[in-house]
Design a protein around this motif. Structure first.
Motif, PDB file in Angstrom:
ATOM      1  N   PHE A 279      34.606  37.934  51.964  1.00 59.41           N
ATOM      2  CA  PHE A 279      35.249  37.756  50.655  1.00 59.41           C
ATOM      3  C   PHE A 279      36.646  37.168  50.854  1.00 59.41           C
ATOM      4  O   PHE A 279      37.656  37.849  50.624  1.00 59.41           O
ATOM      5  N   PRO A 280      36.744  35.906  51.281  1.00 59.37           N
ATOM      6  CA  PRO A 280      38.070  35.357  51.620  1.00 59.37           C
ATOM      7  C   PRO A 280      39.040  35.322  50.439  1.00 59.37           C
ATOM      8  O   PRO A 280      40.231  35.602  50.593  1.00 59.37           O
ATOM      9  N   GLY A 281      38.535  34.962  49.245  1.00 60.85           N
ATOM     10  CA  GLY A 281      39.415  34.925  48.080  1.00 60.85           C
ATOM     11  C   GLY A 281      39.902  36.297  47.693  1.00 60.85           C
ATOM     12  O   GLY A 281      41.092  36.500  47.415  1.00 60.85           O
TER      13      GLY A 281
ATOM     14  N   LEU B 167      32.872  37.873  43.626  1.00 60.67           N
ATOM     15  CA  LEU B 167      32.980  38.999  42.707  1.00 60.67           C
ATOM     16  C   LEU B 167      31.647  39.728  42.562  1.00 60.67           C
ATOM     17  O   LEU B 167      31.598  40.963  42.545  1.00 60.67           O
ATOM     18  N   HIS B 168      30.566  38.956  42.439  1.00 67.54           N
ATOM     19  CA  HIS B 168      29.246  39.559  42.296  1.00 67.54           C
ATOM     20  C   HIS B 168      28.902  40.402  43.524  1.00 67.54           C
ATOM     21  O   HIS B 168      28.462  41.549  43.409  1.00 67.54           O
TER      22      HIS B 168
ATOM     23  N   ALA C 253      39.370  37.329  38.322  1.00 66.69           N
ATOM     24  CA  ALA C 253      38.637  36.067  38.474  1.00 66.69           C
ATOM     25  C   ALA C 253      39.566  34.875  38.278  1.00 66.69           C
ATOM     26  O   ALA C 253      39.494  33.875  39.010  1.00 66.69           O
ATOM     27  N   LYS C 254      40.478  34.979  37.306  1.00 66.74           N
ATOM     28  CA  LYS C 254      41.436  33.904  37.050  1.00 66.74           C
ATOM     29  C   LYS C 254      42.345  33.697  38.257  1.00 66.74           C
ATOM     30  O   LYS C 254      42.627  32.559  38.652  1.00 66.74           O
ATOM     31  N   GLU C 255      42.788  34.803  38.844  1.00 67.26           N
ATOM     32  CA  GLU C 255      43.661  34.683  40.010  1.00 67.26           C
ATOM     33  C   GLU C 255      42.923  34.049  41.184  1.00 67.26           C
ATOM     34  O   GLU C 255      43.481  33.232  41.916  1.00 67.26           O
ATOM     35  N   LEU C 256      41.659  34.428  41.373  1.00 72.23           N
ATOM     36  CA  LEU C 256      40.861  33.843  42.457  1.00 72.23           C
ATOM     37  C   LEU C 256      40.665  32.347  42.252  1.00 72.23           C
ATOM     38  O   LEU C 256      40.711  31.568  43.209  1.00 72.23           O
TER      39      LEU C 256
ATOM     40  N   ALA D 137      23.619  38.267  36.483  1.00 77.04           N
ATOM     41  CA  ALA D 137      23.075  37.046  37.086  1.00 77.04           C
ATOM     42  C   ALA D 137      24.111  36.446  38.017  1.00 77.04           C
ATOM     43  O   ALA D 137      25.263  36.246  37.649  1.00 77.04           O
ATOM     44  N   ALA D 138      23.677  36.167  39.218  1.00 73.11           N
ATOM     45  CA  ALA D 138      24.583  35.600  40.214  1.00 73.11           C
ATOM     46  C   ALA D 138      24.888  34.152  39.883  1.00 73.11           C
ATOM     47  O   ALA D 138      23.999  33.379  39.546  1.00 73.11           O
ATOM     48  N   SER D 139      26.148  33.764  39.955  1.00 71.83           N
ATOM     49  CA  SER D 139      26.558  32.391  39.684  1.00 71.83           C
ATOM     50  C   SER D 139      26.704  31.651  41.001  1.00 71.83           C
ATOM     51  O   SER D 139      26.846  32.240  42.061  1.00 71.83           O
ATOM     52  N   SER D 140      26.688  30.325  40.915  1.00 69.53           N
ATOM     53  CA  SER D 140      26.793  29.525  42.139  1.00 69.53           C
ATOM     54  C   SER D 140      28.235  29.250  42.531  1.00 69.53           C
ATOM     55  O   SER D 140      28.501  28.787  43.639  1.00 69.53           O
ATOM     56  N   SER D 141      29.208  29.506  41.630  1.00 78.49           N
ATOM     57  CA  SER D 141      30.600  29.247  41.981  1.00 78.49           C
ATOM     58  C   SER D 141      31.060  30.239  43.045  1.00 78.49           C
ATOM     59  O   SER D 141      30.614  31.382  43.081  1.00 78.49           O
ATOM     60  N   SER D 142      31.958  29.765  43.897  1.00 82.20           N
ATOM     61  CA  SER D 142      32.401  30.610  45.007  1.00 82.20           C
ATOM     62  C   SER D 142      33.094  31.866  44.512  1.00 82.20           C
ATOM     63  O   SER D 142      32.922  32.953  45.077  1.00 82.20           O
ATOM     64  N   THR D 143      33.878  31.753  43.431  1.00 81.19           N
ATOM     65  CA  THR D 143      34.562  32.926  42.886  1.00 81.19           C
ATOM     66  C   THR D 143      33.565  33.942  42.370  1.00 81.19           C
ATOM     67  O   THR D 143      33.651  35.145  42.657  1.00 81.19           O
TER      68      THR D 143
END
Length: 636
Positions: A557-559, A531-532, A462-465, A521-527
């Motif tokens: 999943f571009p990132g 991941l989700h 996640a940090k790398e993304l 829970a799904a987050s709204s951030s693109s990363t």
């Protein structure tokens, strides 16, 4: 009046006598000169032209008959015959192309440059094209070879110029027949469509002491030559020697040891841990050595194999630096148990296994089988660092389970498990292995031995993304992501086939089905969205191609695809460098021990890389060969 034999033209003309200077046309009764005043100068050119000019229908029949009779050969004109007798100018297009093909033949098939002087080869080329004047060995080695080397170098430079992340393997090799040591460098990368590529870059003469400083300096020269900055280097695969490890540190490049070399140490510990095991392996070596050094003994064994309706097979001698060769030796020995027992009745053997020892050899073979499959798996050309953690997890699971069949090898099995735990204790904490495992859609997070190690790996991913996303945003190319839809299925060629029956692959499948990701829970951030979506989807079959998966899903999943592009290009062993040195050893052999290191490097470089440039031509050749084989089979 009589008809001459030979050419199809005599179906349309008749001779008064065999030596007559004119022939009679069967259609119009015209007397047509045969050319010349002597029988030695007679030809059929005038007769053919007569048909062509006055009898078109008969001429068409003649052409058809001539094709059937002569394989499509046409009658040559005097001008054509004269041209056929003249040699091509050295710089002509025809001569240049033939010279290029001869050089391709030499470098791709490992032939010596001196083959151009061999009588058989010269006769073959002269038969195929009499107008070609054979080039000299000196021209090939000093001019043509360098030109071709430069051409291929430019091709590889163009291929890697815009690649953002490249992995490498490296090793050192010393010749047994020449005072030459070579330092290798092979490159591995993925193109924009996630197709893996590899190329040999160097096998440079490495003189002097093999210190870490000297290795680092030589390696830097190689990277500078290929215009590869340190920022492009993802990882360098090396052996576990301290000088090589320190050299990579001095260079400032991330490096990891060869997994196959580490596994060699693991298995050696297991084989030496139990006296009964080491004794029976020594006994096996003595038996194989007996037949290796006695053609008469092998001939007698072969006769026994035939009498027992067994396929004659040679016994295999193991090599101490290759643990799997011990496995193959034991496997072949147990396979030939009946033949060897029959042999020992009438002939002496240096050592004869007892019934208990034969049973122990069977158990050793079964015990080492997962390690052999592990070695094959990580040594393939398509393997990556993503294969390491899953394979180690499978081995640990297999060897931590005790069964009744372990009687006699319990100490060996425990030692092997302890050696795996010890030498691969930090494998899940190494980001290179952990992130590549997560990014392989066949494995994801299913093969981590603890929830904590899986969480640490996901946090690192996640940090790398996030870092990649900030870089992309700074360039103004970031876009808001929608929750990804259902992934399209990407099946490999073997996905529809039944799964492997080996215990190694069965354990793989078992682990894959044990743990499923909690969606959370799904987050709204693109990363978080990527991941989700990625981890809540199931893994793809083990037989599917992870590169094809990312080629299809890169837009979803571009990132993650950007990270996969970097992490999945890294091999997990230095096998490619060892394969390179196998090629070099066939080039720099006893008959060519005076070949310079520079010349040997160019030949090895072209042997490895030229087939990539000639891939379209080679594919056509394979299609043609396959078609010819099919026609031959159908005709039979």
């Amino acid at each position: 009046m009589e008809r001459a034999k030979g050419s199809a033209i005599w179906n349309f003309f008749t001779l008064p006598q065999p030596t007559h200077s004119t022939a009679t046309c069967n259609t119009c009764a015209a007397m047509v000169p045969r050319g010349g005043t002597k029988t030695s100068s007679y030809n059929t050119t005038n007769l053919i032209k007569h048909l062509q000019r006055f009898h078109p229908n008969e001429h068409a029949q003649f052409v058809e008959l001539n094709q059937q009779k002569g394989g499509g050969l046409k009658q040559l004109t005097l001008k054509e015959m004269k041209e056929r007798g003249e040699k091509f100018p050295p710089n002509s297009v025809q001569a240049t192309k033939i010279t290029e093909r001869i050089l391709n033949f030499i470098v791709m098939d490992g032939q010596p440059l001196s083959v151009v002087g061999d009588k058989g080869f010269r006769l073959l080329v002269n038969h195929l094209e009499p107008r070609f004047d054979m080039v000299s060995r000196k021209y090939l080695s000093e001019t043509a070879l360098r030109e071709l080397h430069g051409k291929v170098c430019k091709h590889i430079l163009k291929e890697i110029k815009d690649v953002k992340s490249i992995s490498f393997t490296t090793d050192i090799w010393s010749s047994d027949v020449s005072p030459v040591s070579l330092l290798s460098l092979t490159a591995h990368w993925l193109d924009e469509t996630f197709v893996p590529h590899s190329a040999m870059l160097n096998a440079t003469n490495f003189r002097g002491s093999h210190t870490s400083e000297a290795i680092a300096a030589s390696r830097k020269e190689m990277f500078d030559k290929w215009q590869i900055p340190l920022s492009k280097i993802h990882v360098i695969l090396r052996d576990n020697a301290s000088n090589m490890r320190k050299a990579m540190d001095n260079l400032g490049a991330r490096s990891v040891g060869c997994v196959a070399h580490t596994m060699q140490l693991v298995v050696n510990e297991g084989l030496l841990s139990q006296r009964a095991v080491s004794d029976v392996v020594a006994c096996a070596r003595q038996i194989v050595g007996h037949f290796k050094h006695s053609p008469l003994a092998y001939s007698r064994l072969q006769d026994i194999q035939l009498e027992m309706n067994m396929q004659p097979k040679r016994l295999q001698q193991d090599v101490k630096t290759r643990w799997n060769s011990t496995y193959y030796m034991v496997e072949r020995l147990t396979e030939q148990k009946r033949a060897l027992s029959a042999y020992s009745v009438d002939h002496e053997l240096p050592s004869i296994p007892t019934a208990n020892q034969w049973a122990l050899l069977e158990k050793i073979k079964t015990c080492l089988e997962p390690f052999e499959e592990f070695t094959r798996k990580v040594s393939t050309a398509t393997s990556s660092t993503a294969d390491v953690i899953p394979s180690i997890t499978v081995l640990k699971r297999l060897f931590s389970t005790e069964t009744e069949a372990d009687a006699g090898i319990k100490t060996m099995k425990k030692t092997l498990l302890a050696a795996v735990d010890k030498r691969f204790s930090t494998v899940e904490d190494e980001p290179l292995y952990a992130l590549s495992t997560l990014l392989d859609p066949r494995y994801k997070d299913r093969f981590f031995t603890s929830a904590d190690s899986a969480k640490r790996a996901k946090d690192a991913l996640a940090k790398e993304l996030e870092e990649d996303l900030r870089t992309t945003t700074a360039d103004g190319a970031s876009k808001a992501l929608e929750p990804p839809g259902k992934a399209p299925r990407v099946e490999g060629a073997a996905a529809a086939q039944s799964r492997s029956s080996s215990t190694f692959m069965k354990e793989f499948d078992k682990i894959r089905g044990e743990r499923e990701e909690d969606p959370g829970a799904a987050s709204s951030s693109s990363t978080a969205v990527q991941l989700h979506g990625y981890f809540t989807e199931g893994t793809i079959p083990a037989t599917d191609d992870p590169y094809k998966y990312w080629g299809v899903n890169r837009q979803r999943f571009p990132g993650l695809a950007t990270s996969a592009f970097k992490y999945l290009c890294a091999p997990c062993t230095s096998v490619e460098s060892e394969r390179l040195f196998s090629t070099v050893s066939t080039i720099l052999d006893e008959k060519r021990n005076r070949l310079t290191a520079e010349r040997a490097e160019m030949l090895a470089f072209l042997n490895k890389n030229l087939p990539v440039m000639l891939k379209p031509d080679l594919e056509k050749l394979e299609i043609s060969a396959s078609s010819s084989q099919t026609q031959n089979l159908s005709s039979k």
